[in-house]
Scaffold this active site. Structure first.
Site, PDB file in Angstrom:
ATOM      1  N   GLY A   1       5.414   4.478  -8.873  1.00 29.30           N
ATOM      2  CA  GLY A   1       6.196   3.250  -9.076  1.00 29.30           C
ATOM      3  C   GLY A   1       5.265   2.038  -9.100  1.00 29.30           C
ATOM      4  O   GLY A   1       5.349   1.182  -9.986  1.00 29.30           O
ATOM      5  N   HIS A   2       4.347   1.974  -8.114  1.00 31.21           N
ATOM      6  CA  HIS A   2       3.386   0.864  -8.086  1.00 31.21           C
ATOM      7  C   HIS A   2       2.495   0.898  -9.332  1.00 31.21           C
ATOM      8  O   HIS A   2       2.199  -0.133  -9.929  1.00 31.21           O
ATOM      9  CB  HIS A   2       2.484   0.965  -6.853  1.00 31.21           C
TER      10      HIS A   2
ATOM     11  N   GLY B   1       0.809  -1.225   0.000  1.00 24.20           N
ATOM     12  CA  GLY B   1       0.000   0.000   0.000  1.00 24.20           C
ATOM     13  C   GLY B   1       0.834   1.264   0.000  1.00 24.20           C
ATOM     14  O   GLY B   1       2.027   1.229  -0.308  1.00 24.20           O
TER      15      GLY B   1
ATOM     16  N   LEU C   1       0.433   3.614  -2.148  1.00 24.27           N
ATOM     17  CA  LEU C   1       0.820   3.478  -3.549  1.00 24.27           C
ATOM     18  C   LEU C   1       1.309   4.787  -4.149  1.00 24.27           C
ATOM     19  O   LEU C   1       0.839   5.864  -3.786  1.00 24.27           O
ATOM     20  CB  LEU C   1      -0.377   2.953  -4.357  1.00 24.27           C
TER      21      LEU C   1
ATOM     22  N   GLN D   1      15.207  -8.353  -3.213  1.00 26.69           N
ATOM     23  CA  GLN D   1      13.915  -9.037  -3.050  1.00 26.69           C
ATOM     24  C   GLN D   1      13.541  -9.794  -4.331  1.00 26.69           C
ATOM     25  O   GLN D   1      13.100 -10.938  -4.288  1.00 26.69           O
ATOM     26  CB  GLN D   1      12.845  -8.001  -2.705  1.00 26.69           C
TER      27      GLN D   1
HETATM   28  O1  PAF Z   1       7.922  -4.952  -1.896  1.00 24.88           O
HETATM   29  C1  PAF Z   1       6.967  -4.958  -1.105  1.00 24.88           C
HETATM   30  O2  PAF Z   1       6.160  -4.019  -1.055  1.00 24.88           O
HETATM   31  C2  PAF Z   1       6.789  -6.128  -0.166  1.00 24.88           C
HETATM   32  O3  PAF Z   1       8.001  -6.623   0.269  1.00 24.88           O
HETATM   33  C3  PAF Z   1       5.916  -7.243  -0.762  1.00 24.88           C
HETATM   34  C4  PAF Z   1       6.571  -7.883  -1.965  1.00 24.88           C
HETATM   35  C5  PAF Z   1       4.559  -6.699  -1.148  1.00 24.88           C
HETATM   36  C6  PAF Z   1       5.707  -8.347   0.274  1.00 24.88           C
HETATM   37  O4  PAF Z   1       5.074  -7.868   1.407  1.00 24.88           O
END
Ligand code: PAF
Length: 293
Positions: free
Chosen positions: A50-51, A45, A47, A167
């Site tokens: 980028g999102h 969230g 947002l 990640q």
């Molecule tokens: O990158 C993120 O916002 C978080 O690490 C994710 C991938 C949503 C997991 O909670």
């Protein structure tokens, strides 16, 4: 009036909100039954552009797009950080309604974790370096929640921003280890006009810290130009010194690593793709960024 209607029809799409696993899964079963390809954008969230770039990439490649908003407690190794994390569901929902996102999934903690998740993943050295060194348990929590969300949504493709470079590498490894048929789609970092990488945490910066934070990307861009005149060690030291010269910033780490196995690079002559990853404290707010070399 007609123009206004056309504007709304063109800019606002019909997005449904789900808060339970059962209801979302029932809907997705129908979509899958008619041969639709499902794209998934997991988020926590708050947002930003980028999102939205991830959502737009997902909608351009898939028939149906699910965005999840879930602040995952198992990936925070600092309780204060978890409490401080911005939660603005109404605003996020309104933003997503301007995209072609089909479904928003915003579950409770109980819904995602009906029981405590005790799984321990083994990612070898991938989660011991960079972020993993300073945030023990963080990537195990990320793997717990993403694998859980993957098993709920069962997407064909999942979209992740390259700002969280480590990640993305770890989640690719997780998908391989679990034998999932999900394509991880990396999406480029989106920056503000002055270069600062977009992050939900930027909203927590006071104007003073926000002004200083631009030095992070500025230094990384400058570093890219210096690889012909400095050794890896010299460049690493220069980046740290340059950023730490601002009294409002403190570098936690800057490492130049192989972008596949995240092992440190010792010389520019090594025949691997290299990425420089950095974490910097701007006051209490921890920012990360990276750049390829
Ligand atoms: O990158 C993120 O916002 C978080 O690490 C994710 C991938 C949503 C997991 O909670």
């Amino acid at each position: 009036m007609v123009e206004l209607f056309i504007y709304f029809a063109a800019n606002f799409f019909d997005m449904k909100l789900f808060t339970t696993v059962a209801e979302l899964q029932q809907q997705l079963k129908q979509e899958r039954g008619t041969g639709k390809r499902i794209g998934f954008v997991p988020t926590m969230g708050a947002l930003h552009e980028g999102h939205l770039s991830l959502v737009n990439k997902a909608t351009s490649q898939c028939d149906v797009v699910v965005v999840s908003i879930f602040v995952n407690p198992t990936q925070f190794n600092d309780l204060q950080d978890l409490e401080r994390y911005p939660r603005v569901l109404d605003k996020d929902q309104a933003l997503l309604e301007t995209t072609a996102c089909s479904y928003l999934f915003a579950p409770s903690v109980k819904e995602v974790y009906p029981e405590e998740d005790k799984r321990v993943f083994d990612f070898g050295q991938l989660d011991k370096v960079l972020e993993g060194k300073f945030r023990p348990g963080h990537f195990n929590g990320v793997a717990q929640v993403v694998s859980r969300l993957f098993s709920i949504v069962e997407p064909d493709k999942a979209f992740f921003g390259q700002k969280d470079f480590q990640q993305m590498v770890i989640l690719k490894q997780m998908v391989r280890q679990l034998g999932l048929k999900i394509e991880i789609v990396p999406c480029p970092i989106v920056r503000q006009s002055d270069g600062l990488a977009l992050s939900s945490r930027n909203s927590l910066l006071s104007p003073e810290y926000r002004k200083s934070a631009v030095l992070i990307s500025k230094t990384l861009f400058e570093a890219q130009k210096r690889i012909t005149t400095m050794s890896v060690e010299q460049l690493k030291a220069w980046v740290v010194e340059t950023i730490n010269a601002d009294p409002l910033l403190e570098v936690e780490y800057f490492e130049i690593v192989d972008d596949v196995n995240l092992m440190p690079v010792l010389s520019w002559s090594e025949n691997v793709s290299k990425v420089g990853c950095i974490a910097v404290y701007a006051g209490k707010i921890r920012l990360i960024d990276n750049i390829s070399f």
